[in-house]
Design an enzyme around this catalytic site. Structure first.
Site, PDB file in Angstrom:
ATOM      1  N   HIS A 178     -18.764 -36.721 -34.979  1.00  0.00           N
ATOM      2  CA  HIS A 178     -18.794 -35.058 -35.387  1.00  0.00           C
ATOM      3  C   HIS A 178     -18.498 -33.838 -34.953  1.00  0.00           C
ATOM      4  O   HIS A 178     -20.273 -34.026 -34.418  1.00  0.00           O
ATOM      5  CB  HIS A 178     -18.101 -35.292 -36.454  1.00  0.00           C
ATOM      6  N   ASP A 223      12.922 -17.774   0.676  1.00  0.00           N
ATOM      7  CA  ASP A 223      14.749 -16.982   0.616  1.00  0.00           C
ATOM      8  C   ASP A 223      14.822 -17.422  -0.659  1.00  0.00           C
ATOM      9  O   ASP A 223      16.010 -18.189  -0.894  1.00  0.00           O
ATOM     10  CB  ASP A 223      15.544 -18.815   1.736  1.00  0.00           C
TER      11      ASP A 223
END
Length: 604
Positions: free
Chosen positions: A133, A427
């Protein structure tokens, strides 16, 4: 003679503290130990080493005298060394390394190696396999052992032991395989001590599958069965005895001389069968990884032409023809106008496909694959809705101002995503913006610099390409080597905003295409802002003007454009829906008693 490695056999109790000694430890650490009468160097440094996951059997200690190191025995009394400095180094034979921690979510059942509680989110060392942990990180030793390296050291150590020249006492009830694998409960097994470092057991699994994440593909090390600490201590002692002893030059005991190595170990050609099998398996695994790793990633995105069925021609644009097709469902196939592509064009096209395949956004048409035979083609998702151009200029669909602003916001959001991916549209126009399933904007035909560039053989030509009405002035002039930029897309977006806020195309009063190109490129012509709807917000009018600036440096970028439109949307008045309440369908008079009503009528 080698100095003894264990604590001195003395029953005298340590007396009062008389001073301190500064000690330099491995991994650039240091500490200060208290000097007490009757204690040895072994006893004084015992705690400092154990809290760091070390012990005296895998280290050598030196005295630092006038900048020079002198080897010191562990049983040396600590009292005469008051005020001096000691250096502790790890023996070269002991392969200690630093941890390689990674954050990990344990989807299978796992427990912390320190508090022994259930572990779901935590950390794991990729080298030694320790998992813990976050709040247990202070208990992790600062060094770890690469178990794959230890296995090779174990093999050499056992081979030396079987040679007879430097035999040690091996427990008679342990075989070679038992020594190299985790042991169950036995007379030599010790329970885990929270103050001592216990190395995880090497499980030696087969090579893990190739994961799609960037985590290195390493051997997973199981920690469910801790290795017997007595075996680790025994092996470390065997490492220390591999040295022939230190010479007059003060060499450390753990550094074996070439003579001792050649005399004690067998020929390199006489290897254990287990070691040969291990090296062979490792070589096979490396070949598998190499074969998988060097495959071109575009292989999985190139679609064979035989699998795609073209159904109906939808339309023709500046750079290709769009068809509706079938490939595991309805798709849009754009066959690009590239006649006889060269090798340079083919490679540039594939490089662009590697960028487009990583695009995933709600306002971007989903890229599904590409084809290179017989010509270049791109496969995208099929959009049921019509283009924005068709809605505004063909079908004459009527949108209210709130809907128009939302279309502008979604278009800016999609372009902001493309620019974050360093993709220039080149474009952008209302023909390439689709309204999918209502008012969801989908931008298509983005990127494709290879196709949108005029080529002469293997060299690109500097000629403008695209639709004239949406071209920025710098793109028309083509004075820069590469005039396409984020700002040129912003200008095209400004023309789209003009279409949304006026319902018409710019320069509709000029019929000559060449005249539009000349006047826009020179800065003599710009869209007529007097046609903007009267109910258009002032903030949108200012944004449109900024996007159509002649100098590209003065145009805003899409993060700023998106923030402006979102702020405008929040400031617009909204009709809030009232809370629903039950209707009783009766008047107040129905609730009054009849006697009260008659009494009320009698009152003058």
């Amino acid at each position: 003679m080698e100095p003894p490695r264990g604590p001195p056999a003395s029953g005298a109790e340590p007396s009062r503290a008389v001073g301190t000694v500064k000690v330099y430890l491995p991994n650039k650490q240091r500490t200060v130990v208290t000097v007490r009468d009757g204690m040895s160097v072994y006893d004084s440094l015992d705690k400092a080493l154990k809290v760091r996951g070390l012990n005296q059997d895998c280290c050598v200690v030196y005295r630092l005298i006038k900048g020079r190191k002198t080897v010191t025995a562990w049983d040396t009394a600590i009292a005469p060394l008051d005020g001096e400095e000691l250096i502790v180094e790890v023996l070269e034979d002991v392969p200690l390394t630093m941890h390689n921690f990674v954050r990990k979510t344990f989807f299978s059942l796992a427990f912390c190696d320190f508090c022994l509680k259930f572990l779901f989110h935590g950390f794991r060392c990729q080298t030694c396999g320790y998992k813990f942990h976050q709040h247990c990180s202070s208990k992790v030793p600062t060094v770890c052992v690469d178990m794959s390296t230890n296995r090779r050291q174990f093999y050499h150590s056992i081979q030396d032991l079987s040679g007879g020249s430097r035999q040690q006492e091996v427990p008679s009830n342990l075989s070679v395989n038992e020594l190299l694998t985790p042991q169950g409960p036995s007379p030599f097994t010790q329970q885990r001590d929270q103050e001592h470092f216990s190395f995880p057991a090497p499980a030696n699994p087969p090579l893990q599958r190739i994961r799609s994440t960037s985590t290195p593909n390493v051997h997973m090390v199981s920690t469910t069965a801790p290795m017997d600490s007595s075996l680790m201590q025994f092996t470390a002692q065997s490492f220390s005895t591999d040295a022939a002893g230190r010479g007059g030059d003060g060499a450390p005991r753990g550094s074996p001389s070439p003579a001792s190595v050649s005399s004690g170990r067998k020929s390199p050609h006489s290897k254990l069968p287990a070691e040969q099998r291990e090296r062979k398996s490792l070589a096979d695994e490396k070949k598998k990884v190499k074969n998988l790793g060097y495959r071109d990633s575009g292989y999985y995105w190139e679609v064979p032409p035989s699998e795609v069925q073209l159904l109906k021609r939808i339309g023709t644009g500046s750079f290709g023809t769009v068809f509706r097709g079938r490939w595991h469902g309805d798709v849009a196939v754009k066959v690009l106008k590239v006649a006889q592509p060269t090798a340079e064009q083919a490679q540039a096209f594939k490089n662009e496909m590697q960028v487009l395949r990583k695009t995933r956004h709600v306002n971007i048409l989903l890229f599904m694959g590409f084809m290179t035979r017989p010509g270049f083609a791109i496969i995208t998702q099929w959009c049921e809705g019509s283009s924005l151009y068709h809605h505004l200029h063909v079908a004459d669909t009527r949108f209210d101002m709130v809907q128009l602003i939302d279309v502008a916001r979604q278009t800016a959001q999609g372009m902001d995503y493309l620019h974050a991916k360093n993709i220039i549209h080149r474009d952008l126009k209302s023909n390439n913006i689709f309204l999918h399933e209502g008012l969801t904007v989908k931008i298509g035909d983005f990127g494709l610099a290879t196709v949108k560039t005029r080529w002469s053989g293997a060299q690109p030509l500097e000629q403008p390409s695209g639709s004239v009405l949406w071209m920025a002035a710098e793109v028309i002039r083509m004075q820069d080597p590469n005039p396409y930029s984020f700002q040129s897309d912003v200008y095209a977006y400004g023309v789209v905003l003009y279409e949304l806020m006026t319902g018409s195309l710019p320069y509709s009063h000029i019929g000559s295409r060449d005249q539009i190109i000349f006047m826009v490129g020179r800065g003599y012509l710009s869209p007529d802002l007097s046609k903007i709807f009267s109910n258009c917000p002032k903030a949108m009018r200012r944004l449109l003007t900024d996007c159509l600036k002649f100098q590209r440096e003065e145009r805003p970028l899409f993060p700023q454009i998106l923030a402006t439109i979102e702020l405008l949307q929040r400031s617009l008045p909204k009709i809030e829906r009232s809370a629903s309440e039950p209707s009783l369908h009766r008047t107040q008079a129905d609730e009054l008693p009849a006697c009260l009503l008659s009494a009320a009528r009698l009152v003058p």
